[in-house]
Design an enzyme around this catalytic site. Structure first.
Site, PDB file in Angstrom:
ATOM      1  CG  HIS A 202      -2.301  -0.957   0.780  1.00  0.00           C
ATOM      2  ND1 HIS A 202      -1.934  -2.379   0.880  1.00  0.00           N
ATOM      3  CD2 HIS A 202      -3.253  -0.889   0.180  1.00  0.00           C
ATOM      4  CE1 HIS A 202      -3.154  -2.899   0.576  1.00  0.00           C
ATOM      5  NE2 HIS A 202      -3.798  -2.118  -0.249  1.00  0.00           N
ATOM      6  CD  GLU A 442      -9.563  -9.244  -2.752  1.00  0.00           C
ATOM      7  OE1 GLU A 442      -8.579  -8.464  -2.962  1.00  0.00           O
ATOM      8  OE2 GLU A 442     -10.357  -8.562  -1.798  1.00  0.00           O
ATOM      9  CG  ASP A 466      -5.130  -9.465  -1.691  1.00  0.00           C
ATOM     10  OD1 ASP A 466      -4.117  -9.720  -1.112  1.00  0.00           O
ATOM     11  OD2 ASP A 466      -5.743  -8.287  -1.452  1.00  0.00           O
ATOM     12  CB  CYS A 513     -10.325  -2.697  -9.010  1.00  0.00           C
ATOM     13  SG  CYS A 513     -10.645  -4.039  -7.751  1.00  0.00           S
TER      14      CYS A 513
END
Ligand code: PEP
Ligand code: MG
Length: 591
Positions: A202, A442, A466, A513
């Protein structure tokens, strides 16, 4: 530059470190080694006659620390909004804590010790209490307390911390948390270089949002580089050069100019619809973490928000935001994006993300994450769902559930949506009763069951960050296994294709996404597989649009057939590179 893999001395004093390209851009400047080390403090006895002078030194230092923090707070508020700046308010509150400061002053007077020793001793007590707490969030907050302590001590010692507030520098550190990344962006940060971390951590995603070049996974940068060293960072190639010579600097300058021209040209296509020449339309939307990014996403030509990571509201907070606080954020975003859609993903806490009440887990990515937390904490989930529903009156809001593994989780999540609606009915508050709910695919199990999941929801969005780590058993943040994190692995591509087909067989829309949606090398494939939507970082949006405008759907499908028959990632990458280069010849994607 040398092409030697690990690191190499070119003979001109240049040292080249290779890592992973995490955020595009090129920067040259002094390095600042960021380590959360406590400054050296010694206990010194003072004479009773010196007490007043010592207290004056302390008050002066606290005043300066407060001024510094206020400056940071203002910057953060302007850049990321007041919500995300709250972390600094909390630090200023520590400085203003009358009990803490009172006991520091009393101890200086009674124990006749120097101010920095008492400050370190007293604040360390706070810190130890926080570190003893079982959850990760409190540990993060303990680092904030450390920051405050170091800031006061540095000011008592009248030392300037190397350019934390002045001058442009490249941050070099072992690792950066998402909040470090936000905090550092207050400075004139030219770039980030870290020893650890992967491209989908992140902190890396945030660096791309902030448009700050970053290279991660360098392994030895903090050992090889010292504060003040001149370094160059190439966020396109994933390279850091220590002591760059004139030739390297010229080459980087040329590369930077080429990319700048290229990016300027791309912005001119922002108003165009993302459609192939044979009229296959793709919804091209933006991944957003902060509402401050919306304006940039719009200028880059996004048709809505395909992923709003709502957990970004947790940065700098010890508790979850209330329904009202969340409603204010969601309404602002929904109105700003209208009439385009926005997909709010329910809190995806756990894993590498913040969580106000995370349990200590030895394997957090396989632990209490996403929907698992939300279903275990219904009051928290309902607060969020009501906040989102209340923002949906413009009928452009969708809800998405993260980390769904089983069909039962989806059913229970949808029951919670129905319950949140009833609660709003009871309060006579309006919402969109036809709001669409979707699932992030995911987890491999959800990919296998995509058809069944699709039958019970309105849309699917593939979370490749993921999905790839779970499918290939490769930690997305672990530099040691980064080469195994292969988004073009045939197993990954076949899985993606089967998810899209499963969704389409059930007549629902399938988007993507994860970061792969924003990789120009993947666009031909994803379009050819029939993806309905790509949600990408605003900075890469024009580039992806340009590729969509230049490829025929018919041809892209042929590429998919060809690639799906291939058996190694290298073969697939080579093939896609040659196609992408042919399609968009003027783009120097890789040097
Ligand atoms: C993903 O996993 O692909 C995704 C978009 O979610 P996040 O990166 O927030 O885990
Ligand atoms: Mg995810």
């Amino acid at each position: 530059m040398s092409t030697n893999p690990e690191s190499a001395d070119s003979g001109r004093g240049e040292i080249i470190l290779r890592g992973i390209a995490a955020a595009p851009g090129i920067a040259v400047g002094p390095a600042y080694i960021y380590s959360k080390q406590i400054p050296h403090v010694e206990k010194k006895a003072i004479r009773p006659a010196d007490v007043d002078g010592e207290l004056a030194r302390l008050r002066y230092a606290v005043g300066r620390a407060e001024k510094e923090l206020q400056k940071i707070l203002n910057f953060a508020e302007a850049k990321l909004g007041s919500q995300d700046a709250k972390i600094f308010e909390a630090q200023i509150m520590i400085l203003g804590d009358a009990i803490l400061m009172g006991s520091i002053e009393r101890r200086i007077t009674e124990e006749l010790s120097n101010a920095e020793f008492i400050v370190a001793d007293e604040i360390s007590k706070y810190r130890q209490l926080m570190m003893a707490a079982p959850d990760e969030y409190m540990h993060e907050r303990a680092h904030d307390v450390d920051d405050v302590m170091n800031r006061i001590i540095r000011n008592i010692q009248d030392q300037k911390l190397f350019s934390r507030l002045e001058g442009a520098s490249i941050i070099v550190s072992e690792t950066l948390t998402p909040s470090d990344t936000v905090i550092f962006s207050r400075n004139q940060v030219l770039g980030y270089a870290t020893d650890q971390g992967g491209v989908t951590s992140h902190a890396a995603i945030l660096a791309r949002s902030l448009k700050i070049p970053a290279v991660v996974g360098l392994r030895t940068s903090t050992k090889a580089i010292a504060t003040g060293d001149r370094i160059a960072i190439d966020g396109y190639a994933g390279v850091v050069v220590l002591n760059p010579g004139p030739e390297t600097l010229q080459a980087l300058e040329r590369k930077k100019e080429r990319f700048r021209d290229f990016e300027e040209r791309l912005v001119t296509i922002a108003p165009l619809t993302a459609e192939t020449p044979d009229r296959k339309r793709i919804e091209l939307s933006a991944n957003i973490e902060f509402d401050a990014e919306l304006e940039f996403a719009r200028t880059q030509g996004s048709a809505g928000v395909g992923l709003f990571r709502t957990e970004s509201q947790l940065i700098g907070r010890a508790t979850y935001p209330t329904e009202e606080e969340q409603f204010a954020v969601y309404r602002r975003v929904a109105e700003a994006v209208h009439p385009h859609p926005v997909i709010f993903r329910a809190f995806d806490v756990g894993g590498d993300k913040l969580s106000p009440d995370a349990a200590h887990e030895s394997n957090p990515f396989l632990g209490w994450r996403g929907i698992r937390v939300l279903l275990d904490r219904p009051e928290l989930f309902l607060d969020q769902l009501r906040g989102i529903l209340r923002a949906s009156t413009g009928k452009n809001v969708r809800i998405m559930f993260p980390m769904v593994t089983t069909l039962m989780e989806l059913r229970r999540a949808r029951e919670m949506v129905a319950r949140a609606m009833k609660e709003l009915d009871a309060r006579n508050l309006p919402y969109d009763p036809g709001i669409k709910t979707g699932v992030m695919i995911e987890v491999p199990a959800a990919a296998v069951l995509a058809g069944e999941i699709a039958a019970e929801c309105d849309f699917l969005s593939i979370g490749t960050n993921d999905l790839i780590q779970y499918l290939l058993a490769v930690d997305r943040d672990n530099a040691a296994v980064a080469p195994l994190y292969q988004q073009f692995n045939p197993a990954v591509l076949r899985t993606i294709k089967s998810i899209i087909d499963a969704g389409h067989r059930r007549g629902i829309w399938v988007g993507m996404c994860g970061e792969m949606a924003g990789d120009p090398l993947a666009t031909v494939l994803l379009v050819g597989m029939g993806i309905d939507e790509l949600s990408v970082l605003p900075s890469v949006l024009p580039e992806i649009k340009k590729i969509i405008l230049s490829i025929r759907f018919k041809d892209a499908r042929r590429v998919v057939d060809h690639v799906l028959a291939m058996t190694t990632e290298q073969e697939i990458r080579d093939h896609l590179s040659s196609i992408t280069r042919n399609k968009v010849p003027e783009i120097p994607l890789n040097e």
